[in-house]
Enzyme design. Structure first.
Site, PDB file in Angstrom:
ATOM      1  N   MET A  29      13.358 135.819  51.870  1.00  0.00           N
ATOM      2  CA  MET A  29      13.657 134.120  51.988  1.00  0.00           C
ATOM      3  C   MET A  29      15.145 134.113  51.976  1.00  0.00           C
ATOM      4  SD  MET A  29      12.052 131.503  51.515  1.00  0.00           S
ATOM      5  CE  MET A  29      11.741 129.770  51.141  1.00  0.00           C
ATOM      6  N   PRO A  30      15.779 133.234  52.533  1.00  0.00           N
ATOM      7  CA  PRO A  30      15.076 132.295  53.690  1.00  0.00           C
ATOM      8  C   PRO A  30      14.695 133.269  54.806  1.00  0.00           C
ATOM      9  CG  PRO A  30      17.506 131.725  53.009  1.00  0.00           C
ATOM     10  CD  PRO A  30      17.262 133.124  52.629  1.00  0.00           C
ATOM     11  N   VAL A  31      13.660 132.523  55.640  1.00  0.00           N
ATOM     12  CA  VAL A  31      13.223 133.093  56.719  1.00  0.00           C
ATOM     13  C   VAL A  31      13.683 132.279  58.030  1.00  0.00           C
ATOM     14  CG1 VAL A  31      11.211 133.663  58.132  1.00  0.00           C
ATOM     15  CG2 VAL A  31      10.977 133.932  55.783  1.00  0.00           C
ATOM     16  N   ILE A  71      15.825 136.913  56.308  1.00  0.00           N
ATOM     17  CA  ILE A  71      14.890 137.573  57.340  1.00  0.00           C
ATOM     18  C   ILE A  71      15.269 136.711  58.538  1.00  0.00           C
ATOM     19  CG2 ILE A  71      12.531 137.603  58.127  1.00  0.00           C
ATOM     20  CD1 ILE A  71      11.843 138.033  55.115  1.00  0.00           C
TER      21      ILE A  71
END
Lengths: 61, 61, 61, 61, 61, 61
Positions: C1-3, C40
């Site tokens: 996270m974050p994606v 990510i």
């Protein structure tokens, strides 16, 4: 299947979504070889501060 | 196009998103052959109880 | 996270994606309160016939 | 990686999500060649008026 | 509904996906108040050069 | 904005997608308060072995 996801600014009414869902389902069924009953439509309401084009948030325009 | 979707924990401020949108738009435009005006950035705020890694909700950590 | 998910026209090279991934990770980490290691980035290559704006496929433009 | 996104009607409790996240993580890890620690599960709560099947909003059924 | 999307590195066999689909459907149905018949599972195969963590493409690791 | 994503089984022709894109754009524009020029439609072609309903891959049916 098919699954149609529609991301739009929040503020559309349920009645607007209803008409969009009906129309989109008809169009997809007619042109993509599937029964209307198989078409799923999902809406996501996007706040203006969660959307940018050209690097500028829509809430700043 | 391109469309960039950023899923992050809720709680980021509009100002943080503004800076992320600006920076991401610049980077994508510079390295992916497209004008800044064509870059769309969309944020999705994820509550901690809607996110798990290794089978454990982030709200339980 | 974050994606971060980036949908762009197919044809970008691995080297371009590498630079985009590096830059986007840096920007998101800097402005959204998270370490670079947690960011990510996922790319989706979209053929031009799978994308339309204003009702016209990009492959027809 | 893998990233699992689960869209379901709003109203599931945090405890239900916890069990789903645990079970899904176990199944994916077991059959898809990855450690449990690498599996991300994300939930999206969908209001009934944001979902249609066969052209009819779930909130109208 | 629910709709489960699973993004994983390409290379998983159809048999692996079959087992994941079965297991995930069972888990979601059991804990999220819905019949197995209503659970949709969709896979997306991600090439290693389309995925980065910490700013580094998985194909470079 | 809006962004419409349509996931359907692979095998639809470019001509079918063209008609779907035109029709969906018209419907969304008409009922959701936005000009046709702002509507983005994106298709994702899903192989039958990447889709399951009720825990069974479509390729097994």
């Amino acid at each position: 299947m098919p699954v149609v996801t529609i991301e739009l600014f929040e503020g559309r009414t349920v009645d607007q979504k209803k008409k969009v869902a009906e129309g989109v389902t008809r169009v997809v069924s007619e042109h993509a070889d599937c029964p209307e009953s198989a078409v799923i439509v999902m809406f996501r309401d996007i706040p203006k501060h969660n959307w940018a084009m050209g690097g500028e948030l829509a809430s700043d325009k």
